[in-house]
Design an enzyme around this catalytic site. Sequence first.
Site, PDB file in Angstrom:
ATOM      1  N   LYS A  10       0.913  -1.048   0.063  1.00 42.39           N
ATOM      2  CA  LYS A  10      -0.234   0.165   0.030  1.00 42.39           C
ATOM      3  C   LYS A  10       0.886   1.343   0.053  1.00 42.39           C
ATOM      4  O   LYS A  10       2.060   1.227   0.243  1.00 42.39           O
ATOM      5  CB  LYS A  10      -1.089  -0.115   1.073  1.00 42.39           C
ATOM      6  CG  LYS A  10      -1.995  -1.188   1.022  1.00 42.39           C
ATOM      7  CD  LYS A  10      -3.269  -0.997   1.629  1.00 42.39           C
ATOM      8  CE  LYS A  10      -4.383  -2.068   1.272  1.00 42.39           C
ATOM      9  NZ  LYS A  10      -5.407  -2.459   2.004  1.00 42.39           N
ATOM     10  N   ARG A  46      -3.162 -10.168   4.708  1.00 51.75           N
ATOM     11  CA  ARG A  46      -3.652 -10.364   3.222  1.00 51.75           C
ATOM     12  C   ARG A  46      -2.480  -9.467   2.445  1.00 51.75           C
ATOM     13  O   ARG A  46      -2.060  -8.455   2.571  1.00 51.75           O
ATOM     14  CB  ARG A  46      -4.700  -9.401   3.021  1.00 51.75           C
ATOM     15  CG  ARG A  46      -5.537  -9.533   1.588  1.00 51.75           C
ATOM     16  CD  ARG A  46      -6.836  -8.451   1.434  1.00 51.75           C
ATOM     17  NE  ARG A  46      -7.231  -8.468   0.151  1.00 51.75           N
ATOM     18  CZ  ARG A  46      -6.791  -7.837  -0.741  1.00 51.75           C
ATOM     19  NH1 ARG A  46      -5.819  -7.119  -0.627  1.00 51.75           N
ATOM     20  NH2 ARG A  46      -7.153  -7.979  -1.823  1.00 51.75           N
TER      21      ARG A  46
HETATM   22  N1  PMM Z   1      -7.262  -4.131   0.571  1.00 55.61           N
HETATM   23  C1  PMM Z   1      -7.650  -4.099  -0.795  1.00 55.61           C
HETATM   24  C2  PMM Z   1      -8.772  -5.017  -1.227  1.00 55.61           C
HETATM   25  N2  PMM Z   1      -9.266  -5.652  -0.469  1.00 55.61           N
HETATM   26  N3  PMM Z   1      -9.794  -6.466   1.965  1.00 55.61           N
HETATM   27  C3  PMM Z   1      -9.474  -6.542   3.205  1.00 55.61           C
HETATM   28  N4  PMM Z   1     -10.268  -7.143   4.066  1.00 55.61           N
HETATM   29  N5  PMM Z   1      -8.469  -5.754   3.624  1.00 55.61           N
HETATM   30  C4  PMM Z   1      -7.687  -4.648   2.866  1.00 55.61           C
HETATM   31  O1  PMM Z   1      -6.953  -4.056   3.460  1.00 55.61           O
HETATM   32  C5  PMM Z   1      -8.074  -4.881   1.503  1.00 55.61           C
HETATM   33  C6  PMM Z   1      -8.940  -5.651   0.991  1.00 55.61           C
HETATM   34  C7  PMM Z   1      -6.868  -3.213  -1.813  1.00 55.61           C
HETATM   35  O2  PMM Z   1      -5.637  -3.742  -1.911  1.00 55.61           O
HETATM   36  P1  PMM Z   1      -5.393  -4.574  -3.231  1.00 55.61           P
HETATM   37  O3  PMM Z   1      -6.070  -3.605  -4.556  1.00 55.61           O
HETATM   38  O4  PMM Z   1      -3.592  -4.309  -3.231  1.00 55.61           O
HETATM   39  O5  PMM Z   1      -5.856  -5.724  -3.325  1.00 55.61           O
END
Ligand code: PMM
Length: 276
Positions: free
Chosen positions: A219, A259
């Site tokens: 991020k 994650r």
């Molecule tokens: N961040 C993203 C997408 N889904 N879900 C949860 N539970 N927590 C998060 O911090 C989260 C998520 C965005 O990140 P990406 O675009 O790199 O997947």
Amino acid sequence: MPYDIPVREDGRTLVMGVLNVTPDSFSDGGEYLAPADAVARGQELIAQGADIVDIGGESTRPGATRVSTAEEIDRTISVVSGLRDQGAVISIDTMRAEVARLAVENGAGIVNDVSGGLADEAMLETVAELNVPYVIMHWRAHSEQMEQFTHYDDVVTEVCEHLATRAQAAQAVGVKNSKIIVDPGLGFAKRPEHNWKLLRHFDDLKKMGHPILVGASRKRFLRNAVSEPGAKPREFDDLAAATDAVSALMAHAGAWAVRVHDVPGTIDAVTIANYL
Ligand code: PMM
């Protein structure tokens, strides 16, 4: 079949590998848009040791526009069924009840809703009926608008109160307390200082009594932190070590799962944390 929140026998924090089936996600958009490529990537994440594979068909990066329900279904459901029963729990990253239902019917065992039930009024009742673990993330607005909602008087208290309110709303329609996972939503309507403060005050999140998922991987607040001032910012795929550091620290602090995009390094990080 009802699913419980997965935990590991060795007690270590679980690793949730990210599988974005989107053209426009933060760091991996467009890489796995063809279903066969996405399934192959999911298999790779499982072979690398991911405990959970989180499949998403809608980008939530700041400024992203929404995808249609049909398109989201088209991107995700064949990938869910292609990866079922392959040694990892499948999580569906969706704000839509219809997508959540289809995903669970096709083998998903966790619903990961970044909006915590706010984006689709049918979501909480659907999750109650499906009786699967449900991730409630702190969220204020859709990606197109979320940059306008980054004011907090006290980010830790406000995030904890919001998550508690959403957990209560879920339970009011029948979602079991034992199925609720919470997530501070790093980067969602938050400035870097808010993300750092939430991580620093992880103990306050823990007091809520729910397992906690942390999504810091690649991020922007990590990129800002490790890029040399005045120099070209790091590439998003050059943030694995920064992500591993957060994963180790949050695993040590008691996170249920992290994650992440890069699974092997994360497994080392959370394994080391489990020794200390
Ligand atoms: N961040 C993203 C997408 N889904 N879900 C949860 N539970 N927590 C998060 O911090 C989260 C998520 C965005 O990140 P990406 O675009 O790199 O997947």
